[in-house]
Enzyme design. Structure first.
Site, PDB file in Angstrom:
ATOM      1  N   GLY A  85      41.082  32.051  44.479  1.00 46.87           N
ATOM      2  CA  GLY A  85      40.007  32.163  43.494  1.00 46.87           C
ATOM      3  C   GLY A  85      38.794  32.928  43.990  1.00 46.87           C
ATOM      4  CB  SER A 126      38.061  37.531  56.382  1.00 48.03           C
ATOM      5  OG  SER A 126      37.565  36.642  55.418  1.00 48.03           O
TER       6      SER A 126
END
Length: 202
Positions: free
Chosen positions: A44, A113
């Site tokens: 999300g 990341s």
């Protein structure tokens, strides 16, 4: 991963602007920050990032979203998804976010990341006082069920290599500034918490 050394450091001089950080804060009436959204694909992140950007603009704040897919169309189009390429991808984004913060903007980044070391480097580049790490902690099973791009299905079929959560690791933050689970929390509540983290009324 540390950035490569300058090839000709003696030829480079840092030129200081005549416009101060306080000048930009006063002009734009905001505190420059980087909201760093990290989490699995399908958690999300992008939906939250662009909603936060819109909410900030509606509150007369100047904000911009750096999205993982979007930057790979240009700035990072030469990078793949190996660990070293992912590290370079994050380094470049952190440098861009740092420049945008220096210009007085609020930056929202949406990147998997997956490595703690890369996120720590991003924090160092951007500055601890401007870096807000947000772990979008939606569980893998939920992300895989959503699979908005069909990537998990391809990864499970062996069609995608180095896919985070399936064939590549994700190192969750140890102590994020904010933790959001888009499966347990209502979207509106997630947005409120993000605005609160920026010290902006929701």
């Amino acid at each position: 991963m540390t950035p490569p050394p300058l090839t000709e450091p003696n030829l480079l001089v840092w030129h200081r602007s005549q416009v101060s950080d306080s000048d930009r804060r006063r002009l734009l009436k905001q505190n420059p920050s980087t909201v760093w959204l990290t989490g699995l694909s399908g958690s999300g992140k992008s939906t939250l990032a662009f909603a936060l950007e819109k909410a900030l603009i509606e509150r007369n704040k100047i904000a911009y979203t750096l999205d993982g897919d979007n930057v790979r169309h240009g700035l990072c189009r030469d990078l793949g998804f190996t660990a070293s390429d992912r590290s370079e991808n994050i380094r470049r984004i952190a440098e861009v976010a740092h420049l945008m913060n220096d210009a007085g903007l609020i930056v929202i980044t949406s990147f998997i990341s997956p490595y703690r070391e890369d996120r720590e480097l991003a924090r160092q580049i951007i500055g601890t006082d401007r870096f807000i790490e947000v772990f979008v902690s939606t569980p893998l099973a939920i992300c895989e069920k959503r699979d908005p791009k069909g990537l998990y299905q391809k990864a499970r079929a062996g069609e995608l290599k180095d896919f985070t959560g399936v064939s590549a690791p994700y190192e969750a933050p140890d102590s994020p500034d904010l933790l959001l689970n888009t499966h347990d929390l209502a979207f509106s509540e997630c947005l409120k918490q993000l605005l609160r983290a920026l010290e902006i009324d929701s």
